[in-house]
Scaffold this motif. Structure first.
Motif, PDB file in Angstrom:
ATOM      1  N   LYS A 250      -1.237  13.201  23.108  1.00 35.96           N
ATOM      2  CA  LYS A 250      -0.056  13.957  23.532  1.00 35.96           C
ATOM      3  C   LYS A 250       0.784  13.136  24.509  1.00 35.96           C
ATOM      4  O   LYS A 250       0.268  12.324  25.275  1.00 35.96           O
ATOM      5  CB  LYS A 250      -0.481  15.268  24.212  1.00 35.96           C
ATOM      6  N   ALA A 251       2.090  13.397  24.485  1.00 36.59           N
ATOM      7  CA  ALA A 251       3.021  12.736  25.406  1.00 36.59           C
ATOM      8  C   ALA A 251       2.926  13.379  26.787  1.00 36.59           C
ATOM      9  O   ALA A 251       2.548  14.546  26.920  1.00 36.59           O
ATOM     10  CB  ALA A 251       4.439  12.864  24.870  1.00 36.59           C
ATOM     11  N   CYS A 252       3.289  12.598  27.812  1.00 32.89           N
ATOM     12  CA  CYS A 252       3.183  13.080  29.197  1.00 32.89           C
ATOM     13  C   CYS A 252       4.553  13.238  29.843  1.00 32.89           C
ATOM     14  O   CYS A 252       5.414  12.368  29.722  1.00 32.89           O
ATOM     15  CB  CYS A 252       2.397  12.081  30.037  1.00 32.89           C
ATOM     16  N   LEU A 253       4.709  14.340  30.544  1.00 32.55           N
ATOM     17  CA  LEU A 253       5.835  14.546  31.455  1.00 32.55           C
ATOM     18  C   LEU A 253       5.232  14.322  32.838  1.00 32.55           C
ATOM     19  O   LEU A 253       4.530  15.178  33.375  1.00 32.55           O
ATOM     20  CB  LEU A 253       6.391  15.963  31.297  1.00 32.55           C
ATOM     21  N   CYS A 254       5.471  13.131  33.367  1.00 29.85           N
ATOM     22  CA  CYS A 254       4.718  12.646  34.522  1.00 29.85           C
ATOM     23  C   CYS A 254       5.567  12.758  35.787  1.00 29.85           C
ATOM     24  O   CYS A 254       6.703  12.291  35.821  1.00 29.85           O
ATOM     25  CB  CYS A 254       4.327  11.198  34.220  1.00 29.85           C
ATOM     26  N   VAL A 255       5.013  13.419  36.804  1.00 27.28           N
ATOM     27  CA  VAL A 255       5.648  13.481  38.124  1.00 27.28           C
ATOM     28  C   VAL A 255       4.633  12.930  39.115  1.00 27.28           C
ATOM     29  O   VAL A 255       3.841  13.663  39.707  1.00 27.28           O
ATOM     30  CB  VAL A 255       6.065  14.926  38.501  1.00 27.28           C
ATOM     31  N   LEU A 256       4.628  11.608  39.242  1.00 31.56           N
ATOM     32  CA  LEU A 256       3.661  10.910  40.093  1.00 31.56           C
ATOM     33  C   LEU A 256       4.359   9.756  40.800  1.00 31.56           C
ATOM     34  O   LEU A 256       5.342   9.207  40.290  1.00 31.56           O
ATOM     35  CB  LEU A 256       2.514  10.342  39.250  1.00 31.56           C
ATOM     36  N   GLU A 257       3.804   9.377  41.944  1.00 29.04           N
ATOM     37  CA  GLU A 257       4.418   8.284  42.697  1.00 29.04           C
ATOM     38  C   GLU A 257       4.241   6.954  41.975  1.00 29.04           C
ATOM     39  O   GLU A 257       3.202   6.679  41.383  1.00 29.04           O
ATOM     40  CB  GLU A 257       3.798   8.211  44.099  1.00 29.04           C
ATOM     41  N   SER A 258       5.270   6.117  42.074  1.00 30.12           N
ATOM     42  CA  SER A 258       5.241   4.786  41.485  1.00 30.12           C
ATOM     43  C   SER A 258       4.092   3.993  42.100  1.00 30.12           C
ATOM     44  O   SER A 258       3.894   4.030  43.311  1.00 30.12           O
ATOM     45  CB  SER A 258       6.578   4.105  41.784  1.00 30.12           C
ATOM     46  N   GLY A 259       3.303   3.311  41.252  1.00 32.62           N
ATOM     47  CA  GLY A 259       2.173   2.535  41.754  1.00 32.62           C
ATOM     48  C   GLY A 259       0.863   3.295  41.766  1.00 32.62           C
ATOM     49  O   GLY A 259      -0.192   2.720  42.010  1.00 32.62           O
ATOM     50  N   SER A 260       0.918   4.620  41.511  1.00 37.82           N
ATOM     51  CA  SER A 260      -0.338   5.381  41.416  1.00 37.82           C
ATOM     52  C   SER A 260      -0.999   5.061  40.070  1.00 37.82           C
ATOM     53  O   SER A 260      -0.333   4.690  39.108  1.00 37.82           O
ATOM     54  CB  SER A 260      -0.083   6.880  41.567  1.00 37.82           C
ATOM     55  N   GLU A 261      -2.324   5.177  40.021  1.00 35.61           N
ATOM     56  CA  GLU A 261      -3.088   4.703  38.863  1.00 35.61           C
ATOM     57  C   GLU A 261      -2.596   5.289  37.542  1.00 35.61           C
ATOM     58  O   GLU A 261      -2.281   4.560  36.602  1.00 35.61           O
ATOM     59  CB  GLU A 261      -4.580   5.031  39.065  1.00 35.61           C
ATOM     60  N   VAL A 262      -2.507   6.614  37.464  1.00 32.87           N
ATOM     61  CA  VAL A 262      -2.179   7.239  36.178  1.00 32.87           C
ATOM     62  C   VAL A 262      -0.732   6.964  35.782  1.00 32.87           C
ATOM     63  O   VAL A 262      -0.450   6.683  34.613  1.00 32.87           O
ATOM     64  CB  VAL A 262      -2.510   8.748  36.203  1.00 32.87           C
ATOM     65  N   ARG A 263       0.193   6.994  36.744  1.00 36.63           N
ATOM     66  CA  ARG A 263       1.580   6.640  36.398  1.00 36.63           C
ATOM     67  C   ARG A 263       1.641   5.202  35.887  1.00 36.63           C
ATOM     68  O   ARG A 263       2.362   4.923  34.918  1.00 36.63           O
ATOM     69  CB  ARG A 263       2.503   6.819  37.604  1.00 36.63           C
ATOM     70  N   SER A 264       0.887   4.295  36.512  1.00 35.47           N
ATOM     71  CA  SER A 264       0.881   2.892  36.053  1.00 35.47           C
ATOM     72  C   SER A 264       0.413   2.806  34.607  1.00 35.47           C
ATOM     73  O   SER A 264       0.998   2.084  33.800  1.00 35.47           O
ATOM     74  CB  SER A 264      -0.015   2.036  36.953  1.00 35.47           C
ATOM     75  N   ILE A 265      -0.634   3.567  34.265  1.00 34.23           N
ATOM     76  CA  ILE A 265      -1.147   3.546  32.883  1.00 34.23           C
ATOM     77  C   ILE A 265      -0.072   4.078  31.933  1.00 34.23           C
ATOM     78  O   ILE A 265       0.216   3.469  30.898  1.00 34.23           O
ATOM     79  CB  ILE A 265      -2.440   4.388  32.751  1.00 34.23           C
ATOM     80  N   ILE A 266       0.539   5.222  32.278  1.00 33.42           N
ATOM     81  CA  ILE A 266       1.548   5.842  31.397  1.00 33.42           C
ATOM     82  C   ILE A 266       2.722   4.892  31.181  1.00 33.42           C
ATOM     83  O   ILE A 266       3.219   4.739  30.059  1.00 33.42           O
ATOM     84  CB  ILE A 266       2.017   7.208  31.966  1.00 33.42           C
ATOM     85  N   GLU A 267       3.142   4.228  32.257  1.00 30.94           N
ATOM     86  CA  GLU A 267       4.269   3.288  32.129  1.00 30.94           C
ATOM     87  C   GLU A 267       3.874   2.061  31.312  1.00 30.94           C
ATOM     88  O   GLU A 267       4.663   1.590  30.481  1.00 30.94           O
ATOM     89  CB  GLU A 267       4.758   2.876  33.528  1.00 30.94           C
ATOM     90  N   GLU A 268       2.657   1.567  31.529  1.00 32.43           N
ATOM     91  CA  GLU A 268       2.215   0.370  30.799  1.00 32.43           C
ATOM     92  C   GLU A 268       2.151   0.625  29.296  1.00 32.43           C
ATOM     93  O   GLU A 268       2.496  -0.244  28.499  1.00 32.43           O
ATOM     94  CB  GLU A 268       0.829  -0.073  31.303  1.00 32.43           C
ATOM     95  N   VAL A 269       1.719   1.826  28.898  1.00 31.35           N
ATOM     96  CA  VAL A 269       1.567   2.100  27.461  1.00 31.35           C
ATOM     97  C   VAL A 269       2.777   2.839  26.862  1.00 31.35           C
ATOM     98  O   VAL A 269       2.797   3.107  25.676  1.00 31.35           O
ATOM     99  CB  VAL A 269       0.259   2.880  27.149  1.00 31.35           C
ATOM    100  N   LYS A 270       3.762   3.144  27.717  1.00 28.37           N
ATOM    101  CA  LYS A 270       4.931   3.934  27.277  1.00 28.37           C
ATOM    102  C   LYS A 270       4.479   5.259  26.654  1.00 28.37           C
ATOM    103  O   LYS A 270       4.867   5.618  25.546  1.00 28.37           O
ATOM    104  CB  LYS A 270       5.800   3.135  26.307  1.00 28.37           C
ATOM    105  N   GLY A 271       3.662   5.980  27.421  1.00 34.07           N
ATOM    106  CA  GLY A 271       3.070   7.218  26.927  1.00 34.07           C
ATOM    107  C   GLY A 271       3.778   8.477  27.405  1.00 34.07           C
ATOM    108  O   GLY A 271       3.258   9.581  27.227  1.00 34.07           O
TER     109      GLY A 271
END
Length: 426
Positions: A346-367
């Protein structure tokens, strides 16, 4: 074979909650314990099933209950019932687990290793130190949430003296640990910041996980998925889902205001009505329900916690999943709900601080699409993007990338193997 069995080391785990409780850490600890049985004899000290505050009749007579589940020995402690929105009853419940565990440690045999987690706050670490002393064992302290940093970030308490004392106690637990395992790059930084580069405890990062053999994408016409959608009015809708604990540090009340900007009856280009589903429970659930009713948000629906075996159907019922934390949670906590979302593609609607682990993963994989906590305009913009692209393949592609990355890097087996390697190095 007998010789192999005798070579196994004894490992004691302190886990506030354990299956069948729905706490995400309880599920992770169960999979970790069962996954390490090839190398260790494992005993878990935990509470009787009580995550939502009530205790079943069969657990109300004795102080301790010995059980075995899938090869893991459990020593369960009876605790008083509690109400999640009542601070005093929660504290009483937690202290009962803490002192019960101290005594329960004397009831289990010799141990080579103690693994304790950072829940309940501060006390989880102290239990680990107690176990290390009593059993003359090596201590592994697994930190999922840093406290008092979390308490500061959420404003749960502003008592300076209390917070200073909590920090001293948790740093003491860190120093006494033979190994600290934490669950994100930003959380490793927190350990370094705490000790300001001096005598930093032995720390490694191992991601949390979901069991991808239990949580995976299922066909839209799967009978149990259809039943779930029918039961909660999600059939034929475009569903934004929040799944998990509705606690203080997710900023859900402000996100409800963002949802309020989307008018009930809004459609995706392919004619599906947009619905917002909140699955779970927690200390602010009542406030969210009140807000919905006061503002006539007829496109918001609340769904109770799902049993572990039904989680696959609820997660698959969402088209896009919120992954959110309030500001100040970076380096403090890591939203494990991402792993289940990724497992279901599933796609993510992410509200997390830049540099946090899960946001980094989502950005790296374009998820998914990401915004900073507190930037409600950006959250609304990302929400509208998903609505406007609900009929395109782009949303599904984001989900596929999340699952592919999970299978490659974030499976249960990968992380558990790392745990065993790190523990056996000690």
């Amino acid at each position: 074979m007998g010789n192999m069995m005798s070579e196994k080391k004894n490992l004691l785990i302190y886990a506030h909650y354990y299956i069948p409780d729905a706490a995400s850490t309880g599920q992770i600890i169960q999979e970790l314990a069962e996954g390490m049985l090839g190398r260790f004899h494992i005993t878990v000290i935990c509470v009787v099933p009580s995550y939502l505050g009530t205790i079943e009749k069969e657990y109300r007579t004795k102080k301790y209950y010995r059980e075995e589940m899938n090869g893991v020995k459990l020593l369960r402690i009876r605790v008083p019932e509690f109400n999640k929105s009542n601070k005093i009853s929660r504290i009483r419940n937690i202290l009962s687990y803490f002192f019960g565990s101290i005594h329960a440690t004397l009831k289990v045999g010799e141990m080579d290793y103690i693994l304790s987690i950072s829940q309940p706050p501060i006390l989880g670490g102290l239990l680990g130190v107690w176990g290390k002393w009593i059993k003359h064992a090596k201590l592994i302290y697994t930190i999922h949430d840093f406290n008092p940093e979390q308490i500061l970030a959420t404003g749960y308490s502003k008592n300076r003296l209390l917070l200073k004392m909590m920090m001293s106690l948790d740093k003491f637990s860190c120093r006494k640990s033979d190994l600290i395992i934490t669950v994100g790059r930003d959380l490793v930084d927190t350990i370094h910041n705490r000790f300001r580069g001096k005598a930093i405890p032995n720390t490694v990062m191992i991601n949390n996980w979901i069991n991808e053999r239990e949580i995976y994408p299922i066909a839209p016409d799967h009978p149990k998925l259809m039943n779930f959608k029918q039961q909660y009015g999600l059939c034929g809708k475009f569903v934004f889902m929040y799944s998990g604990n509705m606690g203080l540090y997710y900023d859900l009340e402000n996100l409800m205001k963002v949802i309020g900007k989307i008018k009930p009856g809004t459609m995706t280009p392919d004619g599906r009505e947009v619905i917002f589903a909140f699955v779970g429970a927690g200390s602010i659930l009542e406030r969210l329900v009140q807000y919905k009713e006061q503002n006539h948000l007829d496109h918001v629906t609340f769904i109770p916690y799902q049993n572990k075996e039904d989680l696959i159907y609820s997660l698959n019922a969402g088209d896009v999943h919120w992954v959110v934390n309030a500001r100040g949670i970076k380096g403090v906590s890591c939203p494990s709900k991402y792993y289940g979302i990724g497992a279901c593609a599933k796609a993510c609607l992410c509200v997390l601080e830049s540099g946090s682990e899960v946001r980094s993963i989502i950005e790296e994989v374009k998820g998914g699409l990401c915004s900073e906590p507190g930037d409600y305009a950006a959250a609304e913009e990302n929400l509208r993007w998903f609505i406007n692209h609900g009929d395109s393949g782009e949303v599904a592609e984001m989900g596929k990338r999340n699952r592919e990355n999970l299978l490659k890097n974030l499976t249960c087996d990968i992380s558990i193997k790392k745990y065993m390697e790190e523990i056996l190095k000690l």
